[in-house]
Write an enzyme that holds these catalytic residues in place. Structure first.
Site, PDB file in Angstrom:
ATOM      1  CB  THR A  54      -0.953  -0.014   1.209  1.00  0.00           C
ATOM      2  OG1 THR A  54      -1.669  -1.248   1.218  1.00  0.00           O
ATOM      3  CG2 THR A  54      -1.949   1.127   1.144  1.00  0.00           C
ATOM      4  CE1 TYR A 142       0.859  -9.217   2.406  1.00  0.00           C
ATOM      5  CE2 TYR A 142       2.504  -7.644   1.645  1.00  0.00           C
ATOM      6  CZ  TYR A 142       1.203  -8.077   1.686  1.00  0.00           C
ATOM      7  OH  TYR A 142       0.226  -7.375   1.005  1.00  0.00           O
ATOM      8  CE  LYS A 170      -0.685  -7.584   5.052  1.00  0.00           C
ATOM      9  NZ  LYS A 170      -0.246  -6.384   4.298  1.00  0.00           N
ATOM     10  CB  VAL A 210      -1.112  -6.067   8.581  1.00  0.00           C
ATOM     11  CG1 VAL A 210      -0.313  -5.026   7.793  1.00  0.00           C
ATOM     12  CG2 VAL A 210      -0.260  -6.641   9.717  1.00  0.00           C
TER      13      VAL A 210
END
Length: 303
Positions: A54, A142, A170, A210
């Protein structure tokens, strides 16, 4: 079995995957960055990921990333965990950026699955372990196969959990059965990496979220995470339903950085909604559906 003592979390429990504000001509806007970081923390975030998906990491220069790490540490260090998105699909580059992040004073690292290359599970494991070996910082894996092109297998995650610096996952894979095995067989702190799955993931033992959508409804996400952590699933369920149209507005129509910046501009938090190519700002049709979802959530903006 996963640790459930929230006071010991190395990454916090409500973590914003923070956008990177730009000036009108596309330069990193450090003043807006620090203002946004402060607002997110004041409104309830106890962790911030800088230069993640992001944050438009793929179009940030290395020096911009390091300067962002340092700026956010200076702004909120000690009040929230600052997590550097230092991973890429290039192992030695990821190691270098992890070392630079450590020097900038961050609290932890985010290691995305190496994307585009489509490595084997052995390659994924070696890549993430190389990053973990590079610093003394805790590392969050992630797992996002929709972007990376390959999933991290449950067995690989369980093996990676044996590394002393690898502390969290995550999960943006939506594999509830696989994540259940990770929760049951490791000490990793698991975070929902899909905003809409916060409630079911936390019900199974995840420690938090998250999130991209947290930019535009921070306080309500804070309430959801706290209620779920306390086992108050009646409250958590009500908040889950209230937040559903917000999550749809941010996450389902266009790339999350684009929608989040647009909504933050409407809210008066950001001065503009500038993104870097190949991302572009939303068009009229996209604006219409985002506004409709926000209206369903009771959020309407002029302009």
């Amino acid at each position: 079995m996963a640790n459930t003592d929230l006071s010991t979390r190395p990454f916090g429990t409500l973590v914003a995957a923070m956008v990177t504000p730009f000036t009108a001509d596309g330069a990193v806007d450090f003043a807006q960055t620090t203002e946004l970081a402060n607002k997110l923390v004041e409104d309830g975030c106890d962790g911030l990921v800088i230069s993640g998906t992001t944050g438009e990491a793929s179009t940030l220069e290395d020096d911009e990333k390091e300067d962002l790490f340092r700026a956010v540490v200076d702004a909120v260090g000690g009040r929230a965990k600052v997590i550097a998105g230092s991973g890429s699909n290039h192992t030695s580059h990821s190691v270098e950026m992890s070392k630079r992040a450590e020097k900038a004073g961050v609290d932890g690292l985010l290691a995305v699955t190496p994307y585009y290359n489509k490595p084997s599970q052995a390659g994924i494991q070696a890549h993430i372990e190389a990053m973990a070996d590079a610093t003394e910082l805790p590392l969050m894996i992630y797992d996002i196969p929709g972007r990376a092109g390959v999933p991290i297998a449950t067995e690989t995650l369980i093996r990676l959990a044996d590394h002393p610096q690898i502390k969290a996952l995550k999960d943006a894979k939506a594999d509830f059965a696989g994540t259940t095995r990770v929760l049951a067989n490791t000490d990793l702190d698991v975070y929902a990496g899909d905003d809409g799955l916060t409630l079911p993931w936390m019900a199974a033992g995840a420690v938090g979220l998250v999130s991209v959508s947290v930019h535009v409804a921070t306080a309500k996400f804070r309430q959801l995470v706290d209620a779920a952590a306390a086992g108050d699933f009646t409250t958590a369920r009500a908040l889950h339903f209230e937040l559903d149209p917000v999550v749809r507005a941010v996450m389902t129509h266009i790339q999350g950085a684009v929608s989040a910046k647009q909504i933050l501009k409407w809210q008066g938090v950001l001065q503009n909604s500038v993104v870097r190519l190949p991302l572009v700002e939303p068009g009229a049709a996209e604006i219409e559906v985002i506004r409709a979802d926000l209206a369903e959530a009771g959020m309407e903006f002029a302009g």
